[in-house]
Design an enzyme around this catalytic site. Structure first.
Site, PDB file in Angstrom:
ATOM      1  N   ARG A  70      46.959  38.434  40.931  1.00 28.39           N
ATOM      2  CA  ARG A  70      46.966  39.873  40.627  1.00 28.39           C
ATOM      3  C   ARG A  70      46.914  40.732  41.887  1.00 28.39           C
ATOM      4  O   ARG A  70      47.230  41.917  41.837  1.00 28.39           O
ATOM      5  CB  ARG A  70      45.816  40.241  39.691  1.00 28.39           C
ATOM      6  CG  ARG A  70      44.438  40.057  40.280  1.00 28.39           C
ATOM      7  CD  ARG A  70      43.333  40.283  39.261  1.00 28.39           C
ATOM      8  NE  ARG A  70      42.028  40.071  39.885  1.00 28.39           N
ATOM      9  CZ  ARG A  70      41.528  38.885  40.189  1.00 28.39           C
ATOM     10  NH1 ARG A  70      42.198  37.795  39.903  1.00 28.39           N
ATOM     11  NH2 ARG A  70      40.359  38.786  40.777  1.00 28.39           N
ATOM     12  N   CYS A 189      30.558  40.212  35.510  1.00 30.33           N
ATOM     13  CA  CYS A 189      31.794  40.988  35.414  1.00 30.33           C
ATOM     14  C   CYS A 189      32.886  40.422  36.303  1.00 30.33           C
ATOM     15  O   CYS A 189      34.063  40.486  35.989  1.00 30.33           O
ATOM     16  CB  CYS A 189      31.527  42.438  35.794  1.00 30.33           C
ATOM     17  SG  CYS A 189      30.399  43.243  34.663  1.00 30.33           S
TER      18      CYS A 189
END
Ligand SMILES: [Zn+2]
Length: 362
Positions: A70, A189
């Site tokens: 990404r 996270c």
């Protein structure tokens, strides 16, 4: 090769919203991008190519193999190097008009003011809550507009905080007074799975909003959070207002109905007894499956909602009173009792849940 501004920026100059004046504003502007990960890698090339005077990239991380799907400014041979340095190397050749300045260290209380003070617009592309709050507070102190975004699974959120304006509107702490406890992020996270296109799409949106802020072409107002479900391509908005109990904007006075629990601190409240439903933070206590099936309960209209998963066992941070809801008021009451047992008393369950509210409206 070199080009005249007319050759390079012709498609900007042709736009009524940019034109010569707008391009001159871009030419004079410096953007600070904090975070050169998935969001930053998508936002950065467009900012450099747009003709800004300077783009500063602040990131203290080094490239890891799992970043590559990404974070498309980096390749196989860059693993182990500083993200800010590699990003600057890749970006500098895109546009000689733009100075690309790497700051290969994390944003800290020691450098935030100096970095923010240099920028005309700031992009929060970090995935770290503490850095996010540090950056936010520095932008507010220096009256710099902040374009912030976050992604979680297939969902992204984006907001623009216009601290550059005289009436800047609510800040992030009006919504969330403090960063969540580390334990609140389920599973950590930073270790969640993510499809590379999701942060990339949000990063492009951030670049778009930053450019619109600079040329004054109708960027989002403060107090509007845009949500996008990238998988379904659905977008929706929620809004929030200045909170009287905000540690930065607050007057120190309690908002009517917002800080005192209805009925003197009851663990349950009926919808019709809430004087100002919009003053509460609404927490969705439904199961993941129910939330996925109906992410925005029509019964709650445009009220700002978030999910119980954002908070740990200790409950939501202090500040605004929270109204917890579920389908019929059973799960939410269970959760409220759990949080109250842990000492978190500013939570109340919506009696009867969405079913009762739905019936009331029809
Ligand atoms: Zn505030």
């Amino acid at each position: 090769m070199t080009f005249t501004p007319d050759e390079r920026y012709r498609r900007h100059l042709q736009l009524a919203a940019i034109g010569e004046a707008g391009q001159a504003r871009l030419r004079g502007a410096c953007a600070l991008v904090v975070g050169a990960g998935g969001l930053g890698c998508a936002a950065l090339p467009l900012l450099v190519a747009a003709g800004l005077r300077q783009v500063i990239i602040c990131d203290g991380d080094r490239i890891e193999p799992s970043n590559l799907p990404r974070q498309v400014l980096y390749g196989d041979d860059d693993v182990g190097r500083a993200k800010a340095d590699v990003a600057a190397e890749r970006l500098a050749p895109l546009n000689r008009d733009c100075a690309v300045t790497p700051v290969a260290m994390p944003l800290t209380a020691g450098n935030a003011d100096a970095l923010v003070g240099r920028a005309a617009v700031v992009i929060d592309a970090t995935d770290d809550f503490n850095a996010r709050y540090l950056l936010h507070d520095a932008c507010r102190r220096h009256q710099r507009p902040l374009v912030t975004a976050a992604v979680h699974h297939d969902e992204g959120q984006l907001a623009v905080l216009r601290f550059d304006r005289a009436s800047s509107g609510p800040c992030w702490r009006c919504l969330w007074p403090a960063p969540p406890a580390a334990a609140a992020c389920d599973g950590g996270c930073r270790d969640q799975g993510i499809l590379g296109t999701v942060p990339a799409l949000l990063g492009v949106w951030q670049a778009d909003q930053a450019l619109r802020v600079l040329v004054d072409d109708a960027p989002l107002d403060s107090g509007t959070l845009v949500h996008v479900d990238v998988r379904t391509m659905e977008t929706w908005r929620t809004t929030w207002d200045v909170s009287p109990t905000c540690p930065l904007c607050g007057t120190g006075e309690a908002a009517p109905g917002a800080t005192a629990a209805p009925g003197g601190g009851d663990e349950e409240a009926r919808w019709e007894d809430l004087h100002a439903p919009e003053a509460f933070l609404w927490i969705d206590a439904r199961t993941d499956a129910d939330q996925a099936a109906d992410p925005r309960p029509a019964a709650l209209g445009a009220l700002f909602t978030c999910t119980w998963r954002q908070f740990g066992a200790a409950g939501p941070p202090p500040g605004r009173h929270c109204m917890v809801f579920c389908g019929h008021g059973v799960r939410s009451l269970e959760l409220v009792r759990h949080w109250r047992g842990a000492g978190c008393l500013h939570v109340t369950s919506l009696k009867g849940g969405l079913a009762a509210q739905r019936n009331r409206r029809t």
